[in-house]
Motif scaffolding. Structure first.
Motif, PDB file in Angstrom:
ATOM      1  N   HIS A   1       0.845  -1.192   0.000  1.00 42.43           N
ATOM      2  CA  HIS A   1       0.000   0.000   0.000  1.00 42.43           C
ATOM      3  C   HIS A   1       0.884   1.247   0.000  1.00 42.43           C
ATOM      4  O   HIS A   1       2.057   1.181   0.396  1.00 42.43           O
ATOM      5  CB  HIS A   1      -0.932  -0.011   1.215  1.00 42.43           C
ATOM      6  CG  HIS A   1      -2.067  -0.965   1.052  1.00 42.43           C
ATOM      7  ND1 HIS A   1      -2.029  -2.256   1.505  1.00 42.43           N
ATOM      8  CD2 HIS A   1      -3.273  -0.820   0.442  1.00 42.43           C
ATOM      9  CE1 HIS A   1      -3.150  -2.867   1.205  1.00 42.43           C
ATOM     10  NE2 HIS A   1      -3.921  -2.024   0.543  1.00 42.43           N
ATOM     11  N   PRO A   2       0.345   2.372  -0.395  1.00 43.64           N
ATOM     12  CA  PRO A   2       1.147   3.598  -0.493  1.00 43.64           C
ATOM     13  C   PRO A   2       1.736   4.070   0.833  1.00 43.64           C
ATOM     14  O   PRO A   2       2.725   4.801   0.847  1.00 43.64           O
ATOM     15  CB  PRO A   2       0.189   4.634  -1.065  1.00 43.64           C
ATOM     16  CG  PRO A   2      -1.138   4.003  -1.165  1.00 43.64           C
ATOM     17  CD  PRO A   2      -1.011   2.551  -0.873  1.00 43.64           C
ATOM     18  N   THR A   3       1.177   3.635   1.942  1.00 38.50           N
ATOM     19  CA  THR A   3       1.680   4.069   3.249  1.00 38.50           C
ATOM     20  C   THR A   3       2.842   3.220   3.760  1.00 38.50           C
ATOM     21  O   THR A   3       3.447   3.562   4.779  1.00 38.50           O
ATOM     22  CB  THR A   3       0.549   4.046   4.294  1.00 38.50           C
ATOM     23  OG1 THR A   3      -0.016   2.726   4.332  1.00 38.50           O
ATOM     24  CG2 THR A   3      -0.538   5.057   3.950  1.00 38.50           C
ATOM     25  N   THR A   4       3.159   2.136   3.069  1.00 33.90           N
ATOM     26  CA  THR A   4       4.311   1.305   3.429  1.00 33.90           C
ATOM     27  C   THR A   4       5.555   2.191   3.402  1.00 33.90           C
ATOM     28  O   THR A   4       5.700   3.032   2.528  1.00 33.90           O
ATOM     29  CB  THR A   4       4.465   0.156   2.413  1.00 33.90           C
ATOM     30  OG1 THR A   4       3.266  -0.606   2.408  1.00 33.90           O
ATOM     31  CG2 THR A   4       5.649  -0.735   2.748  1.00 33.90           C
ATOM     32  N   THR A   5       6.449   1.997   4.344  1.00 30.98           N
ATOM     33  CA  THR A   5       7.652   2.826   4.357  1.00 30.98           C
ATOM     34  C   THR A   5       8.652   2.340   3.305  1.00 30.98           C
ATOM     35  O   THR A   5       8.606   1.180   2.874  1.00 30.98           O
ATOM     36  CB  THR A   5       8.354   2.807   5.727  1.00 30.98           C
ATOM     37  OG1 THR A   5       8.858   1.495   5.983  1.00 30.98           O
ATOM     38  CG2 THR A   5       7.429   3.258   6.849  1.00 30.98           C
TER      39      THR A   5
ATOM     40  N   ILE B   1       2.452  -0.822  -6.175  1.00 34.37           N
ATOM     41  CA  ILE B   1       1.785  -0.154  -5.063  1.00 34.37           C
ATOM     42  C   ILE B   1       0.310  -0.097  -5.435  1.00 34.37           C
ATOM     43  O   ILE B   1      -0.050   0.423  -6.500  1.00 34.37           O
ATOM     44  CB  ILE B   1       2.377   1.248  -4.834  1.00 34.37           C
ATOM     45  CG1 ILE B   1       3.874   1.102  -4.523  1.00 34.37           C
ATOM     46  CG2 ILE B   1       1.641   1.962  -3.716  1.00 34.37           C
ATOM     47  CD1 ILE B   1       4.659   2.372  -4.598  1.00 34.37           C
ATOM     48  N   VAL B   2      -0.531  -0.667  -4.586  1.00 30.33           N
ATOM     49  CA  VAL B   2      -1.950  -0.806  -4.897  1.00 30.33           C
ATOM     50  C   VAL B   2      -2.820  -0.066  -3.887  1.00 30.33           C
ATOM     51  O   VAL B   2      -2.425   0.149  -2.743  1.00 30.33           O
ATOM     52  CB  VAL B   2      -2.370  -2.296  -4.957  1.00 30.33           C
ATOM     53  CG1 VAL B   2      -1.644  -3.031  -6.076  1.00 30.33           C
ATOM     54  CG2 VAL B   2      -2.140  -2.992  -3.626  1.00 30.33           C
TER      55      VAL B   2
ATOM     56  N   ILE C   1      -1.557   1.783  -8.380  1.00 31.85           N
ATOM     57  CA  ILE C   1      -1.511   3.243  -8.465  1.00 31.85           C
ATOM     58  C   ILE C   1      -0.084   3.726  -8.718  1.00 31.85           C
ATOM     59  O   ILE C   1       0.142   4.896  -8.985  1.00 31.85           O
ATOM     60  CB  ILE C   1      -2.082   3.912  -7.199  1.00 31.85           C
ATOM     61  CG1 ILE C   1      -1.308   3.463  -5.959  1.00 31.85           C
ATOM     62  CG2 ILE C   1      -3.565   3.604  -7.058  1.00 31.85           C
ATOM     63  CD1 ILE C   1      -1.651   4.237  -4.704  1.00 31.85           C
ATOM     64  N   GLY C   2       0.861   2.811  -8.621  1.00 28.83           N
ATOM     65  CA  GLY C   2       2.257   3.158  -8.857  1.00 28.83           C
ATOM     66  C   GLY C   2       3.131   1.943  -8.696  1.00 28.83           C
ATOM     67  O   GLY C   2       2.652   0.847  -8.389  1.00 28.83           O
ATOM     68  N   VAL C   3       4.423   2.152  -8.910  1.00 30.12           N
ATOM     69  CA  VAL C   3       5.413   1.094  -8.720  1.00 30.12           C
ATOM     70  C   VAL C   3       6.670   1.718  -8.127  1.00 30.12           C
ATOM     71  O   VAL C   3       6.943   2.898  -8.313  1.00 30.12           O
ATOM     72  CB  VAL C   3       5.779   0.373 -10.045  1.00 30.12           C
ATOM     73  CG1 VAL C   3       4.597  -0.388 -10.606  1.00 30.12           C
ATOM     74  CG2 VAL C   3       6.343   1.336 -11.060  1.00 30.12           C
ATOM     75  N   VAL C   4       7.396   0.906  -7.421  1.00 32.48           N
ATOM     76  CA  VAL C   4       8.731   1.285  -6.967  1.00 32.48           C
ATOM     77  C   VAL C   4       9.633   0.105  -7.283  1.00 32.48           C
ATOM     78  O   VAL C   4       9.255  -1.047  -7.075  1.00 32.48           O
ATOM     79  CB  VAL C   4       8.770   1.676  -5.471  1.00 32.48           C
ATOM     80  CG1 VAL C   4       8.468   0.497  -4.575  1.00 32.48           C
ATOM     81  CG2 VAL C   4      10.086   2.319  -5.102  1.00 32.48           C
ATOM     82  N   GLY C   5      10.771   0.398  -7.854  1.00 32.64           N
ATOM     83  CA  GLY C   5      11.670  -0.662  -8.256  1.00 32.64           C
ATOM     84  C   GLY C   5      13.026  -0.543  -7.619  1.00 32.64           C
ATOM     85  O   GLY C   5      13.339   0.439  -6.921  1.00 32.64           O
TER      86      GLY C   5
ATOM     87  N   LYS D   1       9.954   7.416   5.289  1.00 28.10           N
ATOM     88  CA  LYS D   1       8.926   8.060   4.472  1.00 28.10           C
ATOM     89  C   LYS D   1       8.065   6.989   3.809  1.00 28.10           C
ATOM     90  O   LYS D   1       8.506   5.862   3.584  1.00 28.10           O
ATOM     91  CB  LYS D   1       9.558   8.917   3.372  1.00 28.10           C
ATOM     92  CG  LYS D   1      10.175  10.192   3.871  1.00 28.10           C
ATOM     93  CD  LYS D   1      10.721  10.983   2.686  1.00 28.10           C
ATOM     94  CE  LYS D   1      11.361  12.276   3.160  1.00 28.10           C
ATOM     95  NZ  LYS D   1      11.907  13.028   2.010  1.00 28.10           N
ATOM     96  N   ALA D   2       6.844   7.373   3.451  1.00 28.27           N
ATOM     97  CA  ALA D   2       5.950   6.454   2.742  1.00 28.27           C
ATOM     98  C   ALA D   2       6.493   6.193   1.342  1.00 28.27           C
ATOM     99  O   ALA D   2       7.039   7.093   0.700  1.00 28.27           O
ATOM    100  CB  ALA D   2       4.549   7.042   2.671  1.00 28.27           C
ATOM    101  N   VAL D   3       6.326   4.970   0.889  1.00 25.93           N
ATOM    102  CA  VAL D   3       6.829   4.571  -0.423  1.00 25.93           C
ATOM    103  C   VAL D   3       6.162   5.385  -1.537  1.00 25.93           C
ATOM    104  O   VAL D   3       6.722   5.552  -2.618  1.00 25.93           O
ATOM    105  CB  VAL D   3       6.670   3.046  -0.626  1.00 25.93           C
ATOM    106  CG1 VAL D   3       5.234   2.668  -0.863  1.00 25.93           C
ATOM    107  CG2 VAL D   3       7.560   2.535  -1.727  1.00 25.93           C
TER     108      VAL D   3
END
Length: 153
Positions: A15-19, A37-38, A45-49, A89-91
């Protein structure tokens, strides 16, 4: 062939609030390069790699250099890590927009999208827009190349 035939269906997402720290731990533990990120409905809603994470550690001067071949060692910078403030910070502060493909998308179109957007991995969604898988350039390439031996000689 469709993307659904070669995607990984056991997808780890957050989730977007994950650090950022938690996301990094998941990337390491699961040995993956992309973390979707769901929202609460499992819609990307996004991705982080891995690339996004490692950018936090690269010195700023790297982005100004056309070529880093002449830099043989980053010296003391090699031992620095992002601050606790950054890691907590949130991811969502680090995420990029999610470029997705439908699960019934053809392999060549999916591969073309990945090339166009310089992606190595891409989330796969259902008709309802929910995350159902991840595909990679390798997944798609192997699926396409595996058909070649069966072609007429």
């Amino acid at each position: 062939m469709k993307v659904s035939s070669c995607m990984k269906s056991h997808v780890v997402s957050v989730h977007p609030t994950t650090t950022i720290r938690e996301a990094a731990t998941i990337l390491v533990k699961k040995h993956i390069g992309l973390l979707p990120i769901v929202d609460d409905d499992d819609k990307p809603i996004g991705v982080v790699g891995m690339r996004d994470m490692l950018t936090l550690e690269l010195p700023d001067f790297v982005s100004f250099l056309a070529d880093v071949d002449f830099v043989h060692d980053f010296g003391a910078v090699e031992d620095t890590r992002p601050s606790a403030k950054t890691l907590n910070k949130a991811v969502k502060t680090l995420m990029k927009p999610a470029i997705t493909v439908d699960d019934d998308c053809g392999l060549l179109r999916a591969y073309a999208l990945m090339l166009q957007h310089n992606l190595h991995d891409m989330p796969v969604i259902s008709k309802e827009g929910k995350l159902v898988g991840i595909t990679s350039r390798v997944d798609i390439g192997v699926a396409i190349l595996s058909i070649w031996p069966k072609a007429e000689k």
